[in-house]
Design an enzyme around this catalytic site. Structure first.
Site, PDB file in Angstrom:
ATOM      1  N   GLN A 126       6.516  -6.346   7.229  1.00 58.60           N
ATOM      2  CA  GLN A 126       6.066  -4.954   7.076  1.00 58.60           C
ATOM      3  C   GLN A 126       4.540  -4.907   7.104  1.00 58.60           C
ATOM      4  OE1 GLN A 126       6.745  -3.266   3.182  1.00 58.60           O
ATOM      5  NE2 GLN A 126       6.641  -1.178   3.921  1.00 58.60           N
ATOM      6  N   GLY A 127       3.978  -4.289   8.109  1.00 64.07           N
ATOM      7  CA  GLY A 127       2.522  -4.199   8.245  1.00 64.07           C
ATOM      8  C   GLY A 127       2.033  -2.796   7.955  1.00 64.07           C
ATOM      9  N   SER A 129       0.192  -1.974   4.479  1.00 63.74           N
ATOM     10  CA  SER A 129      -1.003  -1.985   3.614  1.00 63.74           C
ATOM     11  C   SER A 129      -2.181  -2.679   4.282  1.00 63.74           C
ATOM     12  CB  SER A 129      -0.693  -2.712   2.318  1.00 63.74           C
ATOM     13  OG  SER A 129       0.411  -2.135   1.699  1.00 63.74           O
ATOM     14  N   GLU A 244      12.863   2.377   0.777  1.00 63.48           N
ATOM     15  CA  GLU A 244      12.375   1.170   0.119  1.00 63.48           C
ATOM     16  C   GLU A 244      12.500   1.335  -1.402  1.00 63.48           C
ATOM     17  OE1 GLU A 244       8.325   0.216   1.193  1.00 63.48           O
ATOM     18  OE2 GLU A 244       8.248  -1.517  -0.130  1.00 63.48           O
ATOM     19  N   SER A 369       2.891   1.865  -6.124  1.00 66.14           N
ATOM     20  CA  SER A 369       2.718   1.457  -7.525  1.00 66.14           C
ATOM     21  C   SER A 369       3.391   2.463  -8.467  1.00 66.14           C
ATOM     22  CB  SER A 369       1.232   1.334  -7.853  1.00 66.14           C
ATOM     23  OG  SER A 369       0.686   2.620  -7.945  1.00 66.14           O
ATOM     24  N   ASN A 370       3.686   2.000  -9.674  1.00 63.73           N
ATOM     25  CA  ASN A 370       4.391   2.879 -10.614  1.00 63.73           C
ATOM     26  C   ASN A 370       3.560   4.090 -11.032  1.00 63.73           C
ATOM     27  OD1 ASN A 370       6.506   1.199 -10.277  1.00 63.73           O
ATOM     28  ND2 ASN A 370       6.713   0.586 -12.418  1.00 63.73           N
ATOM     29  N   GLU A 371       2.223   3.956 -11.023  1.00 66.77           N
ATOM     30  CA  GLU A 371       1.391   5.144 -11.316  1.00 66.77           C
ATOM     31  C   GLU A 371       1.652   6.222 -10.254  1.00 66.77           C
ATOM     32  OE1 GLU A 371       0.157   2.041 -11.228  1.00 66.77           O
ATOM     33  OE2 GLU A 371      -0.497   1.709 -13.294  1.00 66.77           O
TER      34      GLU A 371
HETATM   35  C1  LIG Z   1       3.836  -8.866  -4.050  1.00 68.72           C
HETATM   36  C2  LIG Z   1       3.495  -7.746  -3.120  1.00 68.72           C
HETATM   37  C3  LIG Z   1       4.118  -7.663  -1.911  1.00 68.72           C
HETATM   38  C4  LIG Z   1       3.773  -6.650  -1.007  1.00 68.72           C
HETATM   39  N1  LIG Z   1       4.358  -6.656   0.230  1.00 68.72           N
HETATM   40  C5  LIG Z   1       3.918  -5.781   1.160  1.00 68.72           C
HETATM   41  C6  LIG Z   1       4.374  -5.878   2.503  1.00 68.72           C
HETATM   42  O1  LIG Z   1       5.193  -6.736   2.843  1.00 68.72           O
HETATM   43  N2  LIG Z   1       3.880  -5.030   3.414  1.00 68.72           N
HETATM   44  C7  LIG Z   1       2.973  -4.057   3.075  1.00 68.72           C
HETATM   45  O2  LIG Z   1       2.598  -3.293   3.957  1.00 68.72           O
HETATM   46  N3  LIG Z   1       2.512  -3.941   1.820  1.00 68.72           N
HETATM   47  C8  LIG Z   1       2.957  -4.788   0.852  1.00 68.72           C
HETATM   48  N4  LIG Z   1       2.475  -4.706  -0.433  1.00 68.72           N
HETATM   49  C9  LIG Z   1       1.408  -3.733  -0.727  1.00 68.72           C
HETATM   50  C10 LIG Z   1       1.765  -2.671  -1.716  1.00 68.72           C
HETATM   51  O3  LIG Z   1       2.537  -1.663  -1.132  1.00 68.72           O
HETATM   52  C11 LIG Z   1       0.427  -2.152  -2.290  1.00 68.72           C
HETATM   53  O4  LIG Z   1      -0.104  -3.210  -3.068  1.00 68.72           O
HETATM   54  C12 LIG Z   1       0.596  -0.922  -3.137  1.00 68.72           C
HETATM   55  O5  LIG Z   1       0.907   0.177  -2.335  1.00 68.72           O
HETATM   56  C13 LIG Z   1      -0.662  -0.609  -3.977  1.00 68.72           C
HETATM   57  O6  LIG Z   1      -1.797  -0.570  -3.162  1.00 68.72           O
HETATM   58  P1  LIG Z   1      -3.124  -1.434  -3.498  1.00 68.72           P
HETATM   59  O7  LIG Z   1      -2.689  -2.821  -3.851  1.00 68.72           O
HETATM   60  O8  LIG Z   1      -4.067  -1.240  -2.364  1.00 68.72           O
HETATM   61  O9  LIG Z   1      -3.718  -0.824  -4.821  1.00 68.72           O
HETATM   62  P2  LIG Z   1      -4.661   0.445  -4.965  1.00 68.72           P
HETATM   63  O10 LIG Z   1      -4.123   1.574  -4.166  1.00 68.72           O
HETATM   64  O11 LIG Z   1      -6.073   0.026  -4.756  1.00 68.72           O
HETATM   65  O12 LIG Z   1      -4.433   0.767  -6.490  1.00 68.72           O
HETATM   66  C14 LIG Z   1      -5.013  -0.004  -7.545  1.00 68.72           C
HETATM   67  C15 LIG Z   1      -4.525   0.595  -8.875  1.00 68.72           C
HETATM   68  O13 LIG Z   1      -4.960   1.954  -8.979  1.00 68.72           O
HETATM   69  C16 LIG Z   1      -3.848   2.807  -9.163  1.00 68.72           C
HETATM   70  N5  LIG Z   1      -4.036   4.072  -8.430  1.00 68.72           N
HETATM   71  C17 LIG Z   1      -4.387   4.188  -7.115  1.00 68.72           C
HETATM   72  N6  LIG Z   1      -4.451   5.507  -6.781  1.00 68.72           N
HETATM   73  C18 LIG Z   1      -4.113   6.193  -7.903  1.00 68.72           C
HETATM   74  C19 LIG Z   1      -3.962   7.561  -8.184  1.00 68.72           C
HETATM   75  N7  LIG Z   1      -4.179   8.502  -7.245  1.00 68.72           N
HETATM   76  N8  LIG Z   1      -3.614   7.915  -9.445  1.00 68.72           N
HETATM   77  C20 LIG Z   1      -3.364   6.984 -10.405  1.00 68.72           C
HETATM   78  N9  LIG Z   1      -3.481   5.669 -10.182  1.00 68.72           N
HETATM   79  C21 LIG Z   1      -3.853   5.274  -8.952  1.00 68.72           C
HETATM   80  C22 LIG Z   1      -2.670   2.055  -8.615  1.00 68.72           C
HETATM   81  O14 LIG Z   1      -1.469   2.477  -9.174  1.00 68.72           O
HETATM   82  C23 LIG Z   1      -3.010   0.628  -9.011  1.00 68.72           C
HETATM   83  O15 LIG Z   1      -2.651   0.381 -10.339  1.00 68.72           O
HETATM   84  C24 LIG Z   1       2.816  -5.680  -1.367  1.00 68.72           C
HETATM   85  C25 LIG Z   1       2.199  -5.754  -2.626  1.00 68.72           C
HETATM   86  C26 LIG Z   1       2.528  -6.765  -3.490  1.00 68.72           C
HETATM   87  C27 LIG Z   1       1.818  -6.833  -4.832  1.00 68.72           C
END
Ligand SMILES: Cc1cc2nc3c(=O)[nH]c(=O)nc-3n(C[C@H](O)[C@H](O)[C@H](O)COP(=O)(O)OP(=O)(O)OC[C@H]3O[C@@H](n4cnc5c(N)ncnc54)[C@H](O)[C@@H]3O)c2cc1C
Length: 384
Positions: A126-127, A129, A244, A369-371
């Site tokens: 899955q590409g 993020s 998902e 994320s859960n938030e």
């Molecule tokens: C183990 C793992 C596997 C994954 N596998 C894949 C994959 O195969 N393919 C893929 O495409 N992606 C994958 N992901 C990516 C995943 O979908 C993202 O990590 C996720 O969407 C969160 O984005 P971020 O890490 O950029 O965090 P950010 O968006 O930078 O967020 C950082 C923190 O800020 C909080 N936050 C951000 N915006 C808000 C808001 N508006 N209000 C309140 N809180 C906020 C978030 O909840 C989080 O706690 C994976 C992630 C993990 C950890």
């Protein structure tokens, strides 16, 4: 709500239970029971056993290998598979790209990919993020520029789960930099052996190699690999993310680990505080299971109900809480994490307790994320 299964559904449950406990290799089920990481070969083998019996993608259209089951039967299938320690069909294939292709792809793309996707002949990654596009996914910057009958792709994806095994990757790419950010995105299928694709490992807190960075440098992709309409990829992504989230409420697996934990607990169950933790988790899991059934019953036309966010939120919270309980039950023995059975007298489950706990910290981040799930629940369900 009717909680007893009808005679037919009870027979269906027995049929599923018999299949999963006798046809999927015991060695694979033992590895799942021991909470070990599976090899690629084990995941592929297990999915092919399921697919040969029509049990890998029952939620797809019948024409492409699906089963015309009620939502309740799908739930029973899912639950029994987890109870029997059978690895779930690879989510990227079965729950993500498969349903998108089946719903939005051209006939040609369906014929090219769906059977191979169901059988795990193609391993999908899955590409979505990118370094600055996770929760704010629509900010993604990987570009795909049309050049004749090809797209030229440049950019970087991150957190690509099991990308080291990937044959193909489904990507969100920016195809119109001028449009409002959600409206300039397309859904493109990219062969990971194409020149210019580089996969780099990211090391994780549990010592495993589960996620990767994927780089695209002037990667040439046939225009035929576009799914659906140009610049309509955001709609397909929303459809995929809803699916998902339904898939990430692993009620059956969490119930199984909680039942295992009771065995591990032994005499500690006499401690009222430990007993209360078990009772609370069992009740919450029961409530979640009823919510799963309610969400399943209200999904219309294959579209996920917005309450899928509740499943993602609550399902991952409980999964993490159970993994924490196992560490507490192991006590100081959980410090033996990573020890092999030949180098330690401690029970094998204590070695896995801490790595499994650490690994599951991811569950509240991936799949949105859960938030972010709380915000979706506040807006779309509670109307706040
Ligand atoms: C183990 C793992 C596997 C994954 N596998 C894949 C994959 O195969 N393919 C893929 O495409 N992606 C994958 N992901 C990516 C995943 O979908 C993202 O990590 C996720 O969407 C969160 O984005 P971020 O890490 O950029 O965090 P950010 O968006 O930078 O967020 C950082 C923190 O800020 C909080 N936050 C951000 N915006 C808000 C808001 N508006 N209000 C309140 N809180 C906020 C978030 O909840 C989080 O706690 C994976 C992630 C993990 C950890």
């Amino acid at each position: 709500m009717q909680l007893e299964l009808s005679a037919e559904d009870a027979a269906f449950r027995e049929e599923m239970r018999a299949f999963f406990t006798t046809k999927v290799p015991q060695e694979i089920r033992d590895a799942v029971a021991a909470r070990q990481e599976l090899t690629k070969e084990q995941i592929v083998e297990s999915q092919r056993v399921l697919n040969a019996a029509g049990l890998a993608v029952p939620h797809w259209p019948v024409e492409w290998g699906g089963q015309d089951w009620s939502e309740l039967r799908r739930h029973i299938w899912h639950d029994e598979m987890q109870r029997a320690c059978v690895p779930l069909p690879l989510a990227f294939n079965a729950s993500m790209v498969g349903p998108v292709i089946a719903q939005f792809g051209s006939q040609e793309i369906k014929e090219r990919f769906l059977a191979k996707t169901a059988n795990l002949d193609i391993w999908w990654s899955q590409g979505f993020s990118e370094p600055d596009a996770g929760s704010d996914l629509a900010s993604l910057r990987t570009t795909a520029v049309k050049d004749g009958d090809e797209f030229v792709v440049n950019g970087q994806k991150t957190w690509t789960t099991l990308g080291q095994h990937g044959d193909w990757i489904f990507c969100l790419v920016r195809t119109d930099p001028e449009a409002k950010k959600q409206r300039g995105i397309s859904f493109l299928l990219i062969d990971m052996t194409s020149p210019g694709v580089t996969v780099r490992p990211i090391e994780l807190i549990d010592g495993g190699h589960e996620v990767n960075e994927v780089w695209f440098e002037d990667v040439r992709v046939p225009a035929d690999n576009l799914v659906g309409e140009l610049n309509a990829g955001w709609d397909y992504a929303k459809f995929l993310l809803g699916n998902e989230r339904v898939g990430v409420a692993p009620v059956g697996a969490t119930k199984r680990v909680l039942a295992q934990a009771k065995e591990y607990a032994g005499d500690q169950l006499a401690d009222p505080l430990i007993a209360a933790r078990f009772a609370e988790l069992e009740n919450e899991l029961l409530a979640l299971e009823l919510t799963v059934l309610r969400v399943a019953a209200h999904s219309a036309d294959g579209k996920p109900h917005p309450a899928s966010s509740v499943l993602k939120l609550k399902g991952t919270e409980l999964q993490q809480a159970v993994s924490e309980l196992v560490v507490d039950l192991a006590g100081p023995a959980s410090l033996a994490s990573g020890a092999g059975s030949d180098s330690s007298d401690l029970p094998a489950w204590t070695h896995r307790a801490t790595p499994a706990y650490l690994n599951l910290r991811k569950a509240s981040i991936y799949g949105g994320s859960n938030e972010i799930q709380r915000q979706i629940i506040a807006k779309t369900i509670l109307g706040l």
